[in-house]
Design a protein around this motif. Structure first.
Motif, mmCIF file in Angstrom:
data_model
loop_
_atom_site.group_PDB
_atom_site.id
_atom_site.type_symbol
_atom_site.label_atom_id
_atom_site.label_comp_id
_atom_site.label_asym_id
_atom_site.label_seq_id
_atom_site.Cartn_x
_atom_site.Cartn_y
_atom_site.Cartn_z
ATOM 1 N N GLN A 264 -6.013 1.597 7.551
ATOM 2 C CA GLN A 264 -4.923 1.809 6.591
ATOM 3 C C GLN A 264 -3.794 0.793 6.829
ATOM 4 O O GLN A 264 -3.251 0.225 5.884
ATOM 5 C CB GLN A 264 -4.370 3.238 6.694
ATOM 6 N N GLU A 265 -3.461 0.559 8.100
ATOM 7 C CA GLU A 265 -2.389 -0.386 8.400
ATOM 8 C C GLU A 265 -2.760 -1.790 7.929
ATOM 9 O O GLU A 265 -1.927 -2.551 7.484
ATOM 10 C CB GLU A 265 -2.112 -0.409 9.904
ATOM 11 N N ARG A 266 -4.033 -2.095 8.049
ATOM 12 C CA ARG A 266 -4.504 -3.443 7.750
ATOM 13 C C ARG A 266 -4.792 -3.627 6.260
ATOM 14 O O ARG A 266 -4.446 -4.653 5.681
ATOM 15 C CB ARG A 266 -5.791 -3.663 8.552
ATOM 16 N N LYS A 267 -5.441 -2.613 5.656
ATOM 17 C CA LYS A 267 -5.950 -2.811 4.302
ATOM 18 C C LYS A 267 -5.462 -1.771 3.312
ATOM 19 O O LYS A 267 -5.919 -1.736 2.168
ATOM 20 C CB LYS A 267 -7.488 -2.818 4.323
ATOM 21 N N ASP A 268 -4.569 -0.884 3.764
ATOM 22 C CA ASP A 268 -3.994 0.119 2.863
ATOM 23 C C ASP A 268 -5.063 1.042 2.274
ATOM 24 O O ASP A 268 -4.928 1.524 1.152
ATOM 25 C CB ASP A 268 -3.214 -0.586 1.742
ATOM 26 N N MET A 269 -6.128 1.246 3.025
ATOM 27 C CA MET A 269 -7.220 2.128 2.562
ATOM 28 C C MET A 269 -7.230 3.418 3.380
ATOM 29 O O MET A 269 -6.525 3.541 4.365
ATOM 30 C CB MET A 269 -8.571 1.427 2.786
#
Lengths: 673, 172
Positions: A264-269
């Motif tokens: 999530q931090e990296r790809k907002d997923m």
């Protein structure tokens, strides 16, 4: 004195309720004074619970048997350290201890967020206070630690002898700290759902809390295993008891969470998934408490049945339903423009890692509750014990270890085949070589060969990562190897601390496999002066020493351990203890630990003359590495949590962005609320 | 190439050294396991749960005065001496105490669910994950066909800016 404790708990309850009202009112009506007042109420609540804890501690130390709790869990002859630990030795005291930790963590979270997270912090603190209210209600109305006895006994019933061990001062506080601190990230997740602030702000703000919780869950599980190993006298450290399972499940889910938040931090997923995982981790901590205190599932760890079960179950159901409703309510906002390019990517490895971790957690949960299901459906009581858990989790553990090796070496987004071959050639070679050497060394069990090969493969991948990073630094800043290695870890502490944790996990895994598959056991009755052998050791029984104190009687066997050439290695002293109140026998195990194997000697019986003793002796290889791996995991977590200037700057930027967004939103809004 | 060979050979050496360290002890103990005193007793009592409340198997319950596991282990020894098999002894105790004495669920009827459900859940979870990934894969944002790549956007997308800032922070 007990009245002071009662009063403090009643005031704490009122303050917790007030803090919720003031936090929500202050935020919704844009009245910052109320939010500040709510924060002060939280600190005052913590002070009140602290007073209650201190009162109970003083009562225990002074053996004030007018208190029902003190009379039930202490005595005048109980050593002072165990009077101190009796605080969490019984039902009411342990709930008070839990509430105290919660109030401390809530106070710290209130302090940390006094100037940041203005939108979600008040709601998060309200959720934390809500959880505290449940525990305070229990302490005020259902299971009261300050109830008085009509007739004061001259002596207390004493603490359970099994709990009169130094691990009692270490294991429960560690595990409780892990359990309770998981409430903080959960509360921020819930607050993000309530407020609709669903970016990764709540994750960044509570990352350290999540790692802190995971760290103490790791310690709690390790210490519990070590305690069982030293005390229970069966040569093992993990029996898949429901309460052990209850401590293991949140650890698994928190591990999954700590990996998936990176996506999530990296790809907002994976917003829904991360919120679900933290909700699940918190729910499992409540489930663990429910198991211990309800009597629904029989366990050696259970407290006396108290009628707390229905309350905990109701709370667990309420929290689960409310949290699920929030997730459904926010489901549209939680959708994110997901990008996924290839299965040969780090995000795919993390997804599969999550699948395995949650899969193992589910298998453990399923095995734990299956006896209840069986009784409900068939009316037949059954037991689900170690053979089930070992057989089901064994293959899943291999899958997880394999993924631990894959994750670090493949890139985000996608990895080309040539990169893959280049990255994995050396680790695969190490894994295969390990398997061959192990087979040539005489190991035939397929599981052990696979496990050792995979373990070597994972260690290979981590070594390759370290080497790659170190060489890059040497190339860029011309540092010598050692300095490059230190700086590499210091400047990328999250990443390389994580790798150290991976190595620790693998080392512990090797210890678990070795000790599970290759244990030798001998049971012998011998006269004084006689000897017997196990492995390459010869054990000679020299005789018994008896001692008698007001608290307990003990019989200690002196066992000389000899090498094959007859040279003495050491003298071991296993003992039988007879506690006088309550009258209960116990075992004191003697352990000689080396990196190769542990010699574990139990004095199983003594004849009336005191001349013949029966020994149960276990020779367990590699168990040393389980504890060594645990230490490495601790070291890795310290590296991960070490303050990092870059990370702080990133959080500050994220927070200032949040504040800017909030200001822009407030400016754009036509009016207040 | 030479550096790679050096790395690979040093790593293989490391592994060989590690197992030269461990394997004699393991293989020694491995052989001992089969030569251990009363191994069959352990094998049988591992399959039975002690009913004293300790929650351990009969093999592992170490309560010195346990009224269940201590006599049961003696009885198991006697039955082994009479030539009974593990299955026969376990069936005997199952008949005497019911299913709760077994340390793992049987593999029949409702109990099959205990064994299969974790793997069913794993397969379902994995399937759901593959479906989700497939959807993300097919919904990847692509440039609209009528867009003109030569024309820069009027304003920089704040979401993209946020991502860029985040990546830059991580690399700084």
């Amino acid at each position: 004195m007990p009245q002071l404790g009662k009063l403090a708990l009643a005031i704490a309850l009122i303050l917790a309720v007030y803090s919720i009202v003031a936090n929500i009112y202050g935020t919704r009506r844009n009245a910052p004074d109320f939010v500040v007042s709510a924060r002060h109420a939280i600190w005052a609540m913590c002070a009140m619970v602290t007073i209650a804890v201190v009162v109970l501690w003083i009562s225990l130390l002074h053996s004030d048997f007018s208190l029902e709790y003190v009379a039930a869990y202490s005595s005048t002859t109980l050593p002072t350290v165990y009077k101190f630990t009796s605080l969490w030795g019984g039902q009411q005291g342990s709930l008070l201890f839990w509430t105290w930790l919660l109030s401390i963590f809530t106070s710290i979270a209130a302090f940390q967020n006094r100037r940041r997270n203005p939108e979600i912090a008040p709601y998060a603190l309200a959720v934390l206070a809500g959880v505290a209210i449940f525990f305070l209600l229990m302490l005020n109305f259902v299971t009261r630690p300050f109830d008085l006895l009509a007739t004061v006994p001259a002596e207390g019933s004493d603490l359970n002898p099994l709990l009169q061990n130094y691990w009692m001062a270490i294991h429960p506080p560690s595990l409780y700290t892990g359990y309770v601190s998981a409430t903080v990230p959960f509360a921020f997740g819930a607050a993000a759902l309530i407020t609709g602030k669903l970016d990764d702000g709540w994750i960044r703000s509570t990352r350290r809390w999540a790692i802190f919780s995971w760290f103490f869950l790791t310690l709690g599980n390790m210490f519990g295993a070590r305690w069982a190993y030293e005390v229970l006298g069966w040569g093992g450290y993990w029996a898949w008891d429901p309460v052990e399972n209850a401590a293991f499940m949140p650890w698994l889910v928190m591990t999954a969470y700590l990996h998936s938040v990176m996506i999530q931090e990296r790809k907002d997923m994976l917003k829904v998934w991360n919120l679900s995982l933290i909700g699940l981790a918190f729910g499992l901590t409540l489930f663990g408490t429910f198991i211990t205190r309800s009597g629904v599932i029989s366990s050696v760890h259970s407290f006396t049945q108290s009628g707390l079960g229905p309350y905990f179950l109701s709370f667990l159901i309420t929290v689960t339903l409310a949290y699920t409703a929030l997730l459904i309510f926010r489901s549209k906002q939680l959708r994110s423009p997901a990008e996924f390019e290839s299965y040969l990517s780090r995000e795919a490895a993390f997804l599969f890692n999550n699948l395995m971790l949650v899969g193992i957690a589910f298998a453990v949960f399923w095995g734990t509750i299956f006896p209840v299901l069986s009784e409900a459906v068939r009316g037949v009581k059954i037991t689900v014990g170690p053979p089930f858990f070992n057989r089901v989790n064994g293959p899943l553990a291999l899958g997880l270890v394999f993924l631990m090796g894959i994750g670090p070496l493949i890139a985000w987004r996608r990895t080309t085949t040539s990169n893959l071959v280049r990255s994995f050639a050396a680790p695969v070679a190490i894994g295969v070589a390990t398997g061959i050497v192990a087979a040539l060394g005489g190991i035939r069990q397929w599981y052990v060969l696979t496990a050792f090969s995979l373990a070597a493969f994972v260690i290979g991948t981590v070594l390759v990562e370290f080497r790659r990073g170190m060489n890059a630094r040497r190339h860029m800043v011309s540092e010598p190897r050692a300095k490059a290695l230190v700086n590499l870890v210091a400047k990328n502490n999250r990443r390389y601390g994580g790798y150290i944790i991976h190595i620790g996990t693998i080392v512990a895994f090797v210890g678990i496999v070795g000790s599970s598959f290759f244990r030798t056991e001998v049971k012998k009755s011998v006269h004084a002066g006689e000897s017997f052998t196990i492995g390459s050791y010869t054990l000679r029984f020299q005789g018994l020493e008896q001692t008698d104190t007001p608290h307990l009687e003990s019989a200690t066997a002196l066992v000389e351990v000899l090498r094959p050439d007859g040279r003495e290695i050491t003298v071991m002293s296993p003992a039988k203890l007879f506690f006088k109140r309550p009258q209960q026998p116990a075992t004191k195990v003697a352990i000689r630990s080396t990196p190769f194997s542990d010699l574990y000697v139990v004095l199983a019986g003594i004849d009336d003359s005191g001349q013949t003793a029966t020994f149960e002796v276990f020779l367990t290889p590699l168990v040393f590495w389980l504890w060594a791996g645990g230490l490495m995991m601790v070291l890795g977590t310290v590296v991960v949590m070490w303050p990092n200037v870059r990370e702080r700057a990133a959080i500050a930027t994220a927070l200032s962005r949040q504040s800017t967004d909030a200001r822009e939103l407030a400016d754009a809004a036509p009016g207040g609320d | 190439m030479r550096a790679k060979l050096t790395l690979a050979s040093s790593l293989v050496f490391f592994v060989v050294a590690l197992f030269a360290f461990f394997s004699p002890e393991l293989s020694n103990v491995s052989r001992e396991t089969f030569a251990a005193e009363n191994p069959t007793n352990s094998q049988v009592s591992e399959g039975l749960t002690c009913q004293c409340g300790c929650g351990l198997t009969v093999a592992n319950c170490n309560m010195p005065t346990c009224g269940f596991s201590v006599p049961m282990r003696r009885e198991i020894d006697r039955m082994i001496g009479e030539g009974k098999t593990r299955a026969q002894i376990i069936a005997f105790y199952r008949q005497q105490y019911g299913e709760k004495v077994l340390s793992a669920p049987t593999t029949e009827g409702f109990n099959l669910l205990a064994w299969t459900m974790p793997f069913i859940a794993l397969v379902l979870g994995g399937g759901a994950m593959v479906l989700a990934v497939g959807r993300w894969h097919s919904h990847q944002p692509s440039a609209p066909s009528d867009s003109n790549p030569a024309t820069p956007p009027a304003t920089f997308d704040p979401e993209l800016r946020r991502k860029l800032e985040k990546e830059l922070e991580e690399r700084r």
